[in-house]
Design a protein around this motif. Structure first.
Motif, PDB file in Angstrom:
ATOM      1  N   GLU A   9       0.706  -1.180  -0.103  1.00  0.00           N
ATOM      2  CA  GLU A   9      -0.059   0.009   0.097  1.00  0.00           C
ATOM      3  C   GLU A   9       1.000   1.122   0.035  1.00  0.00           C
ATOM      4  N   GLU A  10       2.040   1.232   0.955  1.00  0.00           N
ATOM      5  CA  GLU A  10       2.789   2.272   0.745  1.00  0.00           C
ATOM      6  C   GLU A  10       3.677   2.638  -0.527  1.00  0.00           C
ATOM      7  N   SER A  11       3.962   1.583  -0.953  1.00  0.00           N
ATOM      8  CA  SER A  11       4.586   1.634  -2.375  1.00  0.00           C
ATOM      9  C   SER A  11       3.552   2.025  -3.453  1.00  0.00           C
ATOM     10  N   GLU A  12       2.501   1.781  -3.418  1.00  0.00           N
ATOM     11  CA  GLU A  12       1.417   2.288  -4.447  1.00  0.00           C
ATOM     12  C   GLU A  12       1.249   3.730  -4.130  1.00  0.00           C
ATOM     13  N   THR A  13       1.067   4.131  -2.862  1.00  0.00           N
ATOM     14  CA  THR A  13       0.967   5.517  -2.488  1.00  0.00           C
ATOM     15  C   THR A  13       2.042   6.201  -2.907  1.00  0.00           C
ATOM     16  N   LEU A  14       3.328   5.726  -2.956  1.00  0.00           N
ATOM     17  CA  LEU A  14       4.431   6.438  -3.262  1.00  0.00           C
ATOM     18  C   LEU A  14       4.179   6.615  -4.853  1.00  0.00           C
ATOM     19  N   GLN A  16       1.843   6.570  -6.962  1.00  0.00           N
ATOM     20  CA  GLN A  16       0.864   7.636  -7.196  1.00  0.00           C
ATOM     21  C   GLN A  16       1.424   9.103  -6.873  1.00  0.00           C
ATOM     22  N   ASP A  17       2.133   9.305  -5.737  1.00  0.00           N
ATOM     23  CA  ASP A  17       2.476  10.676  -5.400  1.00  0.00           C
ATOM     24  C   ASP A  17       3.572  10.954  -6.554  1.00  0.00           C
ATOM     25  N   SER A  23       3.182  14.627 -13.401  1.00  0.00           N
ATOM     26  CA  SER A  23       2.376  15.358 -14.014  1.00  0.00           C
ATOM     27  C   SER A  23       2.091  16.909 -13.561  1.00  0.00           C
ATOM     28  N   HIS A  24       2.493  17.266 -12.181  1.00  0.00           N
ATOM     29  CA  HIS A  24       2.332  18.466 -11.964  1.00  0.00           C
ATOM     30  C   HIS A  24       3.644  19.235 -12.731  1.00  0.00           C
ATOM     31  N   VAL A  25       4.819  18.587 -12.737  1.00  0.00           N
ATOM     32  CA  VAL A  25       6.189  19.354 -13.069  1.00  0.00           C
ATOM     33  C   VAL A  25       5.770  19.638 -14.691  1.00  0.00           C
ATOM     34  N   ALA A  26       5.177  18.505 -15.524  1.00  0.00           N
ATOM     35  CA  ALA A  26       4.854  18.776 -16.649  1.00  0.00           C
ATOM     36  C   ALA A  26       3.957  20.057 -16.940  1.00  0.00           C
TER      37      ALA A  26
END
Length: 113
Positions: A9-14, A16-17, A23-26
């Motif tokens: 779950e932590e890996s999935e969260t990271l 997604q982050d 996406s934000h940088v682009a």
């Protein structure tokens, strides 16, 4: 098992982050590119406006110089006309509008002598 699920779950969260960050940088890079392009276009417009203004100022300075020269010449002519008018005997005085013609005639008479 609980540790593996939590780590997953932590890996999935990271993940997604990280995706959201990319996406934000682009998005920010696109905005920066757009702002840079707009700033360049605005800068070019201002440069052209400044050039047009300098050209107009030069044109107006030339007109002012010409006008000033003409005004100075007219002032000098009027001063000379007034001086000549005062120097003529009353019997020979003519209206101001005829003064230049009168002066030319006097000069021709003197030249003929």
């Amino acid at each position: 098992s609980s540790f593996t699920t939590s780590a997953h779950e932590e890996s999935e969260t990271l993940r997604q982050d990280a995706e959201a960050s990319r996406s934000h940088v682009a998005e920010l890079e696109e905005k920066l590119s757009s702002l840079t392009k707009h700033a360049y276009e605005e800068s070019e417009t201002l440069r052209q406006d400044a050039e047009a203004s300098r050209s107009r100022v030069a044109e107006l300075e030339e007109k002012l110089s010409s006008f000033t020269t003409s005004a100075h010449e007219e002032s000098e002519t009027l001063r000379q006309d007034a001086s000549l008018r005062r120097s003529c005997p009353l019997s020979q005085r003519v209206p101001m509008r005829n003064l230049r013609l009168f002066v030319k005639m006097q000069m021709l008479k003197q030249a003929a002598l």
